[in-house]
Design a protein around this motif. Structure first.
Motif, PDB file in Angstrom:
ATOM      1  N   ASN A   1       0.831   9.434   7.611  1.00 41.29           N
ATOM      2  CA  ASN A   1       1.823   8.365   8.176  1.00 41.29           C
ATOM      3  C   ASN A   1       1.440   7.155   8.121  1.00 41.29           C
ATOM      4  OD1 ASN A   1       2.855   6.439   9.644  1.00 41.29           O
ATOM      5  ND2 ASN A   1       3.552   8.655  11.342  1.00 41.29           N
ATOM      6  N   PRO A   2       1.570   6.222   7.165  1.00 41.93           N
ATOM      7  CA  PRO A   2       1.358   5.017   6.877  1.00 41.93           C
ATOM      8  C   PRO A   2       0.786   4.022   7.951  1.00 41.93           C
ATOM      9  CG  PRO A   2       3.440   4.790   6.075  1.00 41.93           C
ATOM     10  CD  PRO A   2       3.666   6.148   6.372  1.00 41.93           C
ATOM     11  N   ALA A   3       1.558   4.669   9.669  1.00 45.80           N
ATOM     12  CA  ALA A   3       1.655   3.475  10.429  1.00 45.80           C
ATOM     13  C   ALA A   3      -0.225   3.737  11.083  1.00 45.80           C
ATOM     14  CB  ALA A   3       2.410   4.402  11.523  1.00 45.80           C
ATOM     15  N   PHE A   4       0.252   5.301  11.371  1.00 50.82           N
ATOM     16  CA  PHE A   4      -1.470   6.043  11.219  1.00 50.82           C
ATOM     17  C   PHE A   4      -2.459   5.089   9.977  1.00 50.82           C
ATOM     18  CE2 PHE A   4       0.096  10.572  12.622  1.00 50.82           C
ATOM     19  CZ  PHE A   4       0.667   9.639  13.719  1.00 50.82           C
ATOM     20  N   ALA A   5      -2.449   4.745   8.829  1.00 50.97           N
ATOM     21  CA  ALA A   5      -3.615   4.579   7.884  1.00 50.97           C
ATOM     22  C   ALA A   5      -3.491   2.580   8.567  1.00 50.97           C
ATOM     23  CB  ALA A   5      -2.945   4.457   6.799  1.00 50.97           C
ATOM     24  N   MET A   6      -2.500   1.836   8.595  1.00 51.78           N
ATOM     25  CA  MET A   6      -2.377   0.790   9.447  1.00 51.78           C
ATOM     26  C   MET A   6      -3.254   0.642  10.391  1.00 51.78           C
ATOM     27  SD  MET A   6       0.108  -2.242   9.022  1.00 51.78           S
ATOM     28  CE  MET A   6       1.091  -2.153  11.053  1.00 51.78           C
ATOM     29  N   GLY A   7      -3.037   1.840  11.650  1.00 49.04           N
ATOM     30  CA  GLY A   7      -3.443   1.572  12.276  1.00 49.04           C
ATOM     31  C   GLY A   7      -4.995   1.917  12.547  1.00 49.04           C
ATOM     32  N   LYS A   8      -5.353   3.089  11.160  1.00 46.97           N
ATOM     33  CA  LYS A   8      -6.407   2.959  11.047  1.00 46.97           C
ATOM     34  C   LYS A   8      -7.815   2.015  10.635  1.00 46.97           C
ATOM     35  CE  LYS A   8      -6.021   7.774   9.619  1.00 46.97           C
ATOM     36  NZ  LYS A   8      -7.127   8.743  10.780  1.00 46.97           N
ATOM     37  N   ALA A   9      -6.425   1.123   9.719  1.00 44.56           N
ATOM     38  CA  ALA A   9      -7.073  -0.092   9.311  1.00 44.56           C
ATOM     39  C   ALA A   9      -7.506  -1.303  10.255  1.00 44.56           C
ATOM     40  CB  ALA A   9      -6.521  -0.446   8.053  1.00 44.56           C
TER      41      ALA A   9
ATOM     42  N   ILE B   1     -12.261  -1.769   4.101  1.00 36.77           N
ATOM     43  CA  ILE B   1     -11.183  -0.655   5.107  1.00 36.77           C
ATOM     44  C   ILE B   1     -10.165  -1.027   4.831  1.00 36.77           C
ATOM     45  CG2 ILE B   1     -10.478  -1.858   7.347  1.00 36.77           C
ATOM     46  CD1 ILE B   1     -12.747  -3.512   8.091  1.00 36.77           C
ATOM     47  N   VAL B   2      -9.377  -1.291   4.462  1.00 38.23           N
ATOM     48  CA  VAL B   2      -8.189  -0.846   3.675  1.00 38.23           C
ATOM     49  C   VAL B   2      -8.131   0.217   3.148  1.00 38.23           C
ATOM     50  CG1 VAL B   2      -5.957  -1.237   2.575  1.00 38.23           C
ATOM     51  CG2 VAL B   2      -6.762  -3.629   4.311  1.00 38.23           C
ATOM     52  N   ARG B   3      -8.396   0.241   2.376  1.00 36.00           N
ATOM     53  CA  ARG B   3      -9.109   1.044   0.982  1.00 36.00           C
ATOM     54  C   ARG B   3      -9.577   2.932   1.525  1.00 36.00           C
ATOM     55  NH1 ARG B   3     -10.907  -2.301  -3.087  1.00 36.00           N
ATOM     56  NH2 ARG B   3     -13.179  -2.152  -2.019  1.00 36.00           N
ATOM     57  N   GLN B   4     -10.401   2.422   2.553  1.00 41.09           N
ATOM     58  CA  GLN B   4     -10.878   3.948   3.393  1.00 41.09           C
ATOM     59  C   GLN B   4      -9.868   4.063   3.913  1.00 41.09           C
ATOM     60  OE1 GLN B   4     -13.968   4.682   2.886  1.00 41.09           O
ATOM     61  NE2 GLN B   4     -13.949   7.129   3.953  1.00 41.09           N
ATOM     62  N   ALA B   5      -8.965   3.196   5.204  1.00 41.60           N
ATOM     63  CA  ALA B   5      -8.354   3.462   5.779  1.00 41.60           C
ATOM     64  C   ALA B   5      -6.770   4.852   5.203  1.00 41.60           C
ATOM     65  CB  ALA B   5      -7.062   2.593   6.547  1.00 41.60           C
ATOM     66  N   VAL B   6      -6.733   3.997   3.981  1.00 39.33           N
ATOM     67  CA  VAL B   6      -5.761   4.665   3.050  1.00 39.33           C
ATOM     68  C   VAL B   6      -5.810   6.281   2.783  1.00 39.33           C
ATOM     69  CG1 VAL B   6      -4.148   5.116   0.950  1.00 39.33           C
ATOM     70  CG2 VAL B   6      -4.332   2.580   2.492  1.00 39.33           C
TER      71      VAL B   6
ATOM     72  N   GLU C   1      -0.041   4.609  -0.244  1.00 35.88           N
ATOM     73  CA  GLU C   1      -0.448   4.031  -0.632  1.00 35.88           C
ATOM     74  C   GLU C   1      -0.710   2.098  -0.004  1.00 35.88           C
ATOM     75  OE1 GLU C   1       1.048   3.957  -4.583  1.00 35.88           O
ATOM     76  OE2 GLU C   1       0.303   5.729  -5.128  1.00 35.88           O
ATOM     77  N   ALA C   2      -1.727   2.059  -0.451  1.00 33.96           N
ATOM     78  CA  ALA C   2      -1.731   0.566   0.109  1.00 33.96           C
ATOM     79  C   ALA C   2      -1.478  -0.937  -0.634  1.00 33.96           C
ATOM     80  CB  ALA C   2      -2.810   0.048   1.466  1.00 33.96           C
ATOM     81  N   ASP C   3      -0.793  -1.808  -0.514  1.00 35.91           N
ATOM     82  CA  ASP C   3      -1.074  -2.902  -2.027  1.00 35.91           C
ATOM     83  C   ASP C   3      -0.949  -3.798  -0.704  1.00 35.91           C
ATOM     84  OD1 ASP C   3      -0.131  -4.554  -3.636  1.00 35.91           O
ATOM     85  OD2 ASP C   3       2.141  -4.709  -3.157  1.00 35.91           O
ATOM     86  N   PRO C   4      -2.305  -4.772  -1.123  1.00 28.98           N
ATOM     87  CA  PRO C   4      -2.476  -5.961  -0.019  1.00 28.98           C
ATOM     88  C   PRO C   4      -2.441  -7.027  -0.967  1.00 28.98           C
ATOM     89  CG  PRO C   4      -4.322  -4.401  -0.743  1.00 28.98           C
ATOM     90  CD  PRO C   4      -3.737  -4.172  -1.351  1.00 28.98           C
ATOM     91  N   LYS C   5      -1.194  -7.564  -0.674  1.00 26.48           N
ATOM     92  CA  LYS C   5      -0.251  -8.446  -1.226  1.00 26.48           C
ATOM     93  C   LYS C   5      -1.162 -10.326  -1.453  1.00 26.48           C
ATOM     94  CE  LYS C   5       3.796 -10.818  -3.007  1.00 26.48           C
ATOM     95  NZ  LYS C   5       4.774 -11.226  -2.257  1.00 26.48           N
ATOM     96  N   LEU C   6      -1.003 -10.506  -1.482  1.00 26.91           N
ATOM     97  CA  LEU C   6      -2.658 -12.234  -1.295  1.00 26.91           C
ATOM     98  C   LEU C   6      -1.553 -13.023  -1.212  1.00 26.91           C
ATOM     99  CD1 LEU C   6      -5.350 -13.597  -0.930  1.00 26.91           C
ATOM    100  CD2 LEU C   6      -5.305 -14.443  -3.671  1.00 26.91           C
ATOM    101  N   ILE C   7      -0.944 -14.045   0.012  1.00 26.50           N
ATOM    102  CA  ILE C   7      -0.253 -14.672   0.350  1.00 26.50           C
ATOM    103  C   ILE C   7      -0.038 -15.994   0.953  1.00 26.50           C
ATOM    104  CG2 ILE C   7       1.338 -13.090   1.037  1.00 26.50           C
ATOM    105  CD1 ILE C   7       1.112 -13.386   4.381  1.00 26.50           C
ATOM    106  N   GLY C   8      -1.569 -16.483   0.821  1.00 27.45           N
ATOM    107  CA  GLY C   8      -2.248 -17.385   0.986  1.00 27.45           C
ATOM    108  C   GLY C   8      -3.736 -18.007   0.808  1.00 27.45           C
ATOM    109  N   ASP C   9      -3.805 -19.039  -0.044  1.00 30.80           N
ATOM    110  CA  ASP C   9      -4.956 -18.845  -0.361  1.00 30.80           C
ATOM    111  C   ASP C   9      -5.443 -19.986  -0.724  1.00 30.80           C
ATOM    112  OD1 ASP C   9      -7.558 -18.409  -1.815  1.00 30.80           O
ATOM    113  OD2 ASP C   9      -6.553 -17.984  -3.517  1.00 30.80           O
ATOM    114  N   ARG C  10      -6.263 -20.194   0.531  1.00 31.93           N
ATOM    115  CA  ARG C  10      -6.724 -21.637   0.695  1.00 31.93           C
ATOM    116  C   ARG C  10      -8.648 -21.816  -0.071  1.00 31.93           C
ATOM    117  NH1 ARG C  10      -4.416 -25.538   4.470  1.00 31.93           N
ATOM    118  NH2 ARG C  10      -1.725 -25.023   4.122  1.00 31.93           N
TER     119      ARG C  10
END
Lengths: 428, 428
Positions: free
Chosen positions: B243-251, B310-315, B330-339
């Motif tokens: 369940n992706p919600a479980f993976a996100m909760g763990k993360a 952490i994201v990789r580990q949670a997945v 699978e998790a896809d961390p997309k960079l949406i801001g980079d200051r």
């Protein structure tokens, strides 16, 4: 209710396999069913069912094309009310919840309720035009459960044609609120608040697939929308304050680690998460929708308690982990669904009789545990069963739902349902 | 650039407190600033600023009332381009990113860029009508940063009126994309792709509040939208699948336990969560928006690595905890801001000179670390500072934003900014 009492004594001694009732030598229940099927009234009714096929199909299509979204069953309910009236029932009416019903009088004081639900899972605006390819009719909701509604009308007409007499009154109901957030509200109203609530002693829902499947257990479920609230703030400027998304994450993580039995089947889910307004703001509120189910009332209660405790613990953890100077995290688990668990014992007459009917048609009976309107009476200790609406169907709850109206199978379905109703209602 | 080189050697020996530069006996930088302020051209320019006040107010109102939502700065950009042209700059143009700019020629080869950003945080359709009560003007975006734009025009006119000569060319820019998801795109384009990218050696952003505040450090940030995907399924029928919600909760849970330093200030946030379609379906996809910030490049890099791990580990945890027979999480961390993070040392001439100017007006200088267009040059090793636009303002980023245009303070703000620009650009 003499015949039933007799049967109860006899069937207590039968032992049936949990999922596949064992083939046994002819027993009193089988003999009782055989007597019904060989009786002149039943035979005449069964013959009528053959001639009623075209009307059944016509009504199935007409009803399918009247949208009945959750909480918006009224248009279909009114049309069905009129059809129940035309079928010759007495006391035809719509109750305060939106259920439509009529009575077929028997000779006794008891009452059997027979239900088919009016509602579909499909929202307003769904195209419900029926598309036909040979004997296959496709449209949202056509199988689940419009076919049940059409079958019920055909059963009433057949019983009338055969002048079939039953001991108990039979209350035929097109009920609201079986699907999703409807939360069985139609069946709950009928049995807990409706005018017949004290009279209904048996309950038959027509809401299964093919007739071999006999649902004798109700999977209970509890559904929550849990809202985690906190003070919010700027992600950088207010960093260090409690964050409701963190509390929810902790809760989800612990929840995901729960151990549940596979038998009795017990399940849990986080289905929807939402909340927060901006990547650079600590959310003021986030929420999740959670589903808990079990075949067992005890296990459902256990997982429910564990879940609520996890939510409280996660809130406490977050309030300990960060600053609460601007406010604490609070969680509000709101019950948004509550389907009572329950079962009817294999040895109960309603199950024994249904099994005997199914076998008498040469079909293979098997027991199922599911979530249908029967959950409500099972939980209240009222004997209940959910039987098939017949025919091969597919893609229930999907836009391309379909059902096959092959003549032989469809007519047999009417005959099976009628035999179950007559057997359960008993004969004077 | 001789004067600056001299100053660099001298100022290396100064020690200033991190947040409040210590009062020191008159130093060469102070003397250099004093010479500028006492020069006839500067004095004439400063006097002009007094007479330009009404026009400054008129232009502030006019510019505020041209909406400039993120990524939709064009209308204001075109108007500002025309104003830059009328102010007498040469090479007035709009670049491919939408920045508008013009050059005030100096006598040397170098170039100082002076920026005020065009964009506001407010979406299209926001009422930007300016409301005036005495010296208080209220409208969305009027302080941040329309006042910076209006001040810059007044500075250009004053320099021209005084015939002030600088060593370096001064590039005046109304830039796009400072706010939010604009992600400093205007400053990035200017310094990395624009036609002057190799010429700009110093960078002054007019984007602070009162003039005592001198921003010499850029808080870096990384923002992610992380999508967790899985096979989905029925909450009961398909229970046991990942369940992706479980993976996100763990993360989220692990992420919430990260330890970060308070100095250099480092923060993290889960700001928005969403996903799933129904309480009784295992989600096929959920996502969260995450914000990471630090005053320190090293700490930002550290927390960024920790987060992605952490994201990789949670997945991995979720894929180990439940069945992947229908598919993995699978998790896809997309960079949406980079200051980019960065800083200009306290000892750098641009900071020393700005400090000296502020002190010369009797104001109390203090250093700030913030997130402005200066992050970009600081990260590239280009000397940069963000100075105040002057005046008391409030409720930045809120619909009831306001700024006070008290005449004395407003005129002084123009004079301070002009002195900083002249000092940094140097004199031939």
């Amino acid at each position: 209710m003499k015949p039933l009492k007799t049967l109860l004594l006899v069937t207590c001694c039968l032992t049936l396999a949990a999922s596949h009732p064992r083939a046994t030598p002819a027993q009193p229940v089988d003999q009782a069913v055989q007597r019904i099927r060989e009786s002149a009234p039943y035979k005449q009714a069964a013959a009528f069912a053959e001639s009623d096929y075209d009307r059944f199909v016509k009504e199935l299509i007409a009803l399918t094309e009247i949208p009945a979204p959750p909480f918006k069953e009224q248009a279909r309910g009114k049309a069905y009310l009129e059809m129940l009236r035309q079928s010759g029932l007495s006391d035809v009416e719509m109750d305060a919840e939106g259920n439509v019903m009529g009575v077929r009088k028997g000779s006794g004081a008891g009452m059997v309720a027979v239900l088919a639900h009016l509602d579909t899972v499909f929202p307003e605006g769904t195209d419900v035009t029926v598309k036909r390819q040979g004997t296959r009719l496709a449209a949202p909701g056509i199988g689940d459960n419009t076919r049940g509604l059409a079958l019920m009308l055909s059963v009433i007409r057949a019983m009338n044609a055969g002048k079939v007499v039953t001991a108990n009154d039979v209350l035929f109901v097109g009920n609201v609120g079986e699907e999703g957030e409807g939360d069985l509200r139609g069946a709950k109203f009928l049995l807990k608040k409706g005018k017949y609530k004290d009279r209904i002693k048996q309950f038959i829902a027509i809401d299964g697939g093919e007739q071999g499947g006999i649902t004798r257990g109700g999977v209970g479920s509890k559904r929550y929308r849990v809202t985690f609230k906190g003070p919010g703030g700027h992600s950088y400027g207010a960093f260090g304050l409690v964050n409701p998304a963190f509390a929810m994450g902790k809760a989800i993580d612990k929840f995901s680690r729960l151990q549940v039995p596979s038998n009795p089947r017990t399940t849990f889910n986080v289905g929807v998460v939402s909340g927060g307004t901006s990547v650079n703001a600590i959310p003021a509120s986030v929420q999740m929708d959670v589903d808990l189910r079990s075949e067992s009332c005890a296990e459902l209660s256990k997982i429910n308690d564990a879940f609520l405790s996890i939510v409280r613990q996660a809130v406490d953890d977050e309030n300990s982990a960060r600053s609460t100077r601007e406010g604490k995290i609070e969680a509000d688990p709101k019950l948004i669904g509550d389907r009572p668990c329950g079962e009817t014992l294999e040895t109960a007459p309603i199950i024994q009789l249904t099994t005997a009917v199914v076998k008498s048609f040469g079909l293979s009976p098997h027991y199922e545990i599911s979530s249908t309107d029967s959950n409500v009476p099972m939980n209240m200790g009222i004997q209940a069963v959910t039987i098939g609406r017949g025919g091969v169907s597919g893609r229930a709850h999907a836009p391309d739902e379909w059902t096959d109206i092959d003549r032989k199978t469809a007519v047999q379905a009417t005959q099976v349902a009628m035999a179950v109703i007559v057997a359960v209602a008993g004969q004077p």
